[in-house]
Design an enzyme around this catalytic site. Structure first.
Site, PDB file in Angstrom:
ATOM      1  N   ASP A 280       0.883  -1.161   0.000  1.00 54.65           N
ATOM      2  CA  ASP A 280       0.000   0.000   0.000  1.00 54.65           C
ATOM      3  C   ASP A 280       0.928   1.220   0.000  1.00 54.65           C
ATOM      4  O   ASP A 280       2.133   1.103   0.221  1.00 54.65           O
ATOM      5  CB  ASP A 280      -0.949  -0.016   1.208  1.00 54.65           C
ATOM      6  CG  ASP A 280      -2.140   0.914   0.973  1.00 54.65           C
ATOM      7  OD1 ASP A 280      -2.048   1.805   0.087  1.00 54.65           O
ATOM      8  OD2 ASP A 280      -3.161   0.782   1.662  1.00 54.65           O
TER       9      ASP A 280
HETATM   10  C1  BGC Z   1      -4.966   3.291   0.017  1.00 56.20           C
HETATM   11  C2  BGC Z   1      -5.046   2.303  -1.120  1.00 56.20           C
HETATM   12  C3  BGC Z   1      -4.865   3.022  -2.424  1.00 56.20           C
HETATM   13  C4  BGC Z   1      -3.544   3.755  -2.398  1.00 56.20           C
HETATM   14  C5  BGC Z   1      -3.250   4.486  -3.677  1.00 56.20           C
HETATM   15  C6  BGC Z   1      -3.723   4.136  -0.052  1.00 56.20           C
HETATM   16  O1  BGC Z   1      -3.755   5.135   0.878  1.00 56.20           O
HETATM   17  O2  BGC Z   1      -4.997   2.605   1.248  1.00 56.20           O
HETATM   18  O3  BGC Z   1      -6.280   1.638  -1.087  1.00 56.20           O
HETATM   19  O4  BGC Z   1      -4.931   2.115  -3.480  1.00 56.20           O
HETATM   20  O5  BGC Z   1      -3.568   4.696  -1.337  1.00 56.20           O
HETATM   21  O6  BGC Z   1      -4.070   5.583  -3.836  1.00 56.20           O
END
Ligand code: BGC
Length: 840
Positions: A280
């Site tokens: 993530d």
């Molecule tokens: C989120 C993810 C997301 C990523 C990219 C993160 O903060 O938890 O779900 O895909 O950001 O935007």
């Protein structure tokens, strides 16, 4: 609406920038993880192949042979995209060897870039349709659009279970039942990937709350993990997901993105996953430990898998073979999707019409009618011609939630307009705001010296400062509301900053509707008591690169009372009332209560007292308590219904279709009666540790085990017609069972029922088991009077439990009860059967 849409295009760029810094701040505060994994032990019983990467064929092997170490490492982390469309991630590729770049975009309810896309209803609404075939079509829309919008990888679906009603991302996921989530994630992935876009199932794993999400250590035992949260991920792998995203949190002591048990033992060895695992965003905490554990790609930058990795390979602390293994996994998936060949699949054009059609269909299919006293809905006769619409989301469409699931919609109509259009000529449809989210102008006489609080513009590169006094005409509670574009102005009242950066949340993680004004400006609020003696006000605004606009507004006790009065008058003057209530959720923060926010409960009480023929439409993210329920005539749960939400809502209200949705989560009566209530170790965690001590009893299983009545049970949802269920029969079918019964539409309208088969415990398993667990389901559309014999398959997995001694599934043999009904609380038929061992 066009103003608001075009504004949010530029808005989401600035958000993604500030979000990076917000996340960095949060990430910076986290200690590097301990390498040891406590708790779960799962054996290897397959897939050495998966550990080594897909063994991906001669093309990939030949590329690996030609790549330099620098080039290999460049494939393992994110970078800045010179031709960005505002997507979340980018990997440059290796032009010398014709390895193309990868663009990675969110998300769960549509493709999240700065360009417009189809804003589909939130996944929780999709799930409410209990229809994997629809989930596949939802995935197809996103898959095609992602490819059309120059993306290669989609950061979706999210399959974490709804464990707590407070979790900020409950709208982004499917619900509390592992079987339903598994079916839907598999179908959606097939839809996405069938269009040539690589799917990323997220967030692996146990990421079921936003509170302390970057650091919380989630403790769950092996059986709980396998029987609840992991089932959806396993189904995603079986459906062929190209990528998996590791979660922010720790699992049993080790960060998910360097957790050998999760990434190695379970994902690779047990499930045979041969795609790649990415972090993530800013979720990585180590170089060698993460790579060895099975992480392949760092996002969105190179803090650990850039120079640090190169150094580690050079000094021998990381074998280059481990780098090759990750490269092989990434290139293996790219090859599978045809991205490495000579003739790369052409990108299709967008098909906004087809996207809109699916968005509308999902909104109708997932619309969940929770209450319908005296057949208030559908609106007919006078009730359909003399209507007061009340509430902010009755006028300003609540398209999608906040955070990374936010999509810039092609369009979005006002529900009020859709209701007016549907009510037709000659109808009387009035509107009252009821609850003011955006404030009214601050009177000039309250500001000394005066300035125009309704539209200050600061030119690019300039600064603007105001120092003066704010004096209300009388002491009152004021919510000071600021609307702004660009950098948030610094506003101080009596020396206190009114809109500080939210700790752990930042600017980016604001919500979808409440934090954006109808014309697209960002919104922040601060509520305080003001005295008539006056307050020192200081505002400092910076024009930044593009200039800045801001407004200062207010909601006071007096303006609030006046809005409620207007709503009450409108309700009194109409035959029926449609009151839209909202709750604004976003990733990065949890809700603090299941109650409706703001003063909406008071508004509902006042309006229903004036006119009991009131239907409440809920634009909320997840479970809501409803102490006002009995005062209403009907309640329609629409969640965040996407860009076609207005038409979908109107179609259900007026009975153009049957409300097709059923709850995929139990709704608690209040904050004291749900699986997390009264146990902070369970939620939100104590001293950084959160325990899944409810075990396998997630969602309705907990309500059954504890004998607690929910407000609405899992599976609940009413139809405009009635159904008769009868004549159950059970027979063995493969490793599972076939449960058959006859369903008849006994009403005068065509309609939809969602038949649910719940399975009782096995007498032969010496384990705590759920009193009943969803074993299968079927969405059935029947014409008025129509009858059908229906068979629902309960598969072998549904009959099994996880055995911690054998680290595998064990069949739940013996006499078992199967109940068929229309919710976990409405079981109509019952049958028993003897489940035999697998071989017999
Ligand atoms: C989120 C993810 C997301 C990523 C990219 C993160 O903060 O938890 O779900 O895909 O950001 O935007």
């Amino acid at each position: 609406m066009s103003d608001s849409v075009s504004h949010s295009v530029s808005d989401s760029v600035s958000r993604s920038v500030s979000r990076r810094s917000a996340l960095r701040l949060v990430g910076g505060a986290i200690a590097v993880a301990a390498a040891a994994t406590a708790g779960v032990a799962v054996p290897s019983h397959a897939a050495a192949r998966a550990r080594q990467g897909p063994g991906a064929g001669p093309r990939v092997e030949s590329l690996i042979g030609k790549l330099t170490l620098d080039e290999k490492i460049s494939l393992l982390h994110g970078a800045t995209d010179p031709k960005s469309l505002g997507q979340a991630g980018y990997v440059p590729g290796v032009p010398r060897l014709k390895i193309p770049p990868l663009r990675l975009a969110d998300g769960p309810a549509g493709v999240r870039v700065t360009a417009r896309a189809t804003a589909l209803p939130a996944p929780v609404l999709l799930a409410s349709a209990f229809d994997p075939a629809l989930a596949r079509r939802y995935g197809q829309v996103i898959g095609r659009e992602g490819r059309a919008l120059r993306q290669d990888v989609l950061l979706s679906p999210m399959v974490n279970l709804i464990r707590t009603p407070y979790a900020g991302r409950n709208f982004e996921t499917f619900g509390e039942d592992p079987l339903l989530a598994a079916d839907l994630v598999a179908a959606e992935i097939k839809g996405i990937q069938g269009e040539g876009l690589i799917a990323t199932v997220k967030h692996f794993a146990l990421n079921n709350q936003e509170k302390d999400r970057m650091s919380i250590d989630v403790r769950a035992d092996e059986r709980t993990m396998h029987e609840t949260e992991l089932r959806g991920f396993e189904a995603a792998v079986a459906a062929g997901t190209g990528a998996v995203m590791g979660a922010y949190n720790k699992v049993n002591g080790t960060f998910a993105c360097e957790n050998k048990t999760l990434l190695g033992d379970i994902l690779r060895d047990q499930w045979g996953f041969d795609g790649w695992v990415m972090t993530d965003w800013f979720a990585q905490h180590s170089t060698a430990a993460a790579l060895a554990a099975g992480l392949d790609m760092e996002m969105p930058d190179d803090a650990y898998f850039g120079a640090a990795l190169k150094k580690a390979v050079r000094n021998g602390s990381v074998p280059e073979a481990q780098v090759d293994r990750s490269v092989r996994r990434i290139l293996g998936v790219m090859d599978r999707f045809g991205l490495l060949g000579k003739s790369v699949p052409p990108r299709p054009g967008r098909d906004p019409k087809a996207g809109a059609a699916v968005a509308l269909e999902v909104a109708k299919a997932g619309a969940t009618l929770l209450r319908n006293a005296h057949r208030t809905l559908p609106l007919t006769g006078r009730a359909a011609r003399d209507i007061a619409v009340i509430g902010p989301t009755g006028r300003y469409p609540f398209v999608s939630g906040g955070g990374s699931a936010h999509v810039v919609p092609d369009r979005a109509d006002s529900p009020l307009d859709a209701i007016r259009a549907r009510a037709g000529h000659g109808a009387d449809v009035t509107y009252a705001l009821g609850e003011d989210l955006y404030g009214k102008a601050v009177p000039r006489r309250a500001l000394s010296p005066g300035f125009d609080p309704e539209g200050q513009r600061v030119a690019a590169g300039k600064e603007w400062t105001y120092e003066g006094t704010l004096t209300p005409a009388e002491p009152d509670e004021w919510t000071l509301v600021i609307h702004y574009s660009g950098e948030r102005p610094k506003v101080e009242l009596d020396g206190t900053e009114l809109y500080p950066t939210l700790p752990g949340v930042g600017e980016y993680f604001s919500g979808g509707l409440v934090s954006t004004a109808p014309d697209g400006l960002n919104v922040r609020r601060a509520t305080l008591r003001l005295t008539a003696a006056g307050h020192r006000l200081r505002i400092k605004a910076k024009g930044g690169e593009k200039g800045q606009t801001f407004r200062l507004r207010r909601v006071t006790g007096a303006t609030r009372a006046a809005d409620v009065d207007r709503a009450v008058r409108a309700a009194r003057g109409a035959h029926s009332v449609i009151l839209f209530a909202y709750e604004d959720a976003t990733e990065g923060q949890d809700r603090t209560s299941v109650a409706l926010p703001g003063h909406q409960e008071h508004l509902i009480r006042a309006v229903t007292a004036a006119n009991p023929r009131t239907t409440v439409v809920l634009n909320t993210s997840s479970a809501t308590s409803m102490p006002w329920l009995e005062r209403t005539a009907a309640v329609l749960q629409m969640y965040y219904p996407g860009q076609e939400g207005a038409a979908g809502t109107a179609a259900v209200l007026f009975g153009d279709c049957d409300p097709g949705g059923r709850l995929t989560q139990s709704f608690p009566v209040d904050d004291d009666h749900h699986p997390m209530a009264g146990d902070p170790r369970r939620y939100p965690g104590v001293d950084g540790v959160e325990e899944y001590s409810e075990g396998i009893h997630v969602g309705y299983r907990w309500y059954d085990a504890e004998g607690v009545r929910p407000l609405f049970p899992f599976g609940h949802g009413l139809s405009y017609t009635t159904f008769d269920y009868r004549d159950p029969a059970v027979r063995r079918s493969g490793r599972g069972l076939d449960v058959s019964f006859t369903v008849r539409n006994t009403g005068r309208r065509d309609g939809v029922t969602v038949a649910q088969v719940y399975l009782g415990p096995s007498p032969d398993l010496e384990l705590a088991q759920a009193e009943r667990a969803l074993g299968g389901y079927r969405r059935i559309a029947l014409r008025a009077g129509e009858r059908r014999r229906v068979t629902v398959h309960v598969d072998g997995r549904a009959l099994s439990a996880w055995d911690v001694e054998r680290h595998g599934w064990v069949r739940g043999t013996g006499r078992r009860t199967l109940q068929v009904g229309t919710s976990a609380g409405d079981l109509i038929l019952s049958a028993t059967t003897v489940v035999k061992g697998a071989g017999s």
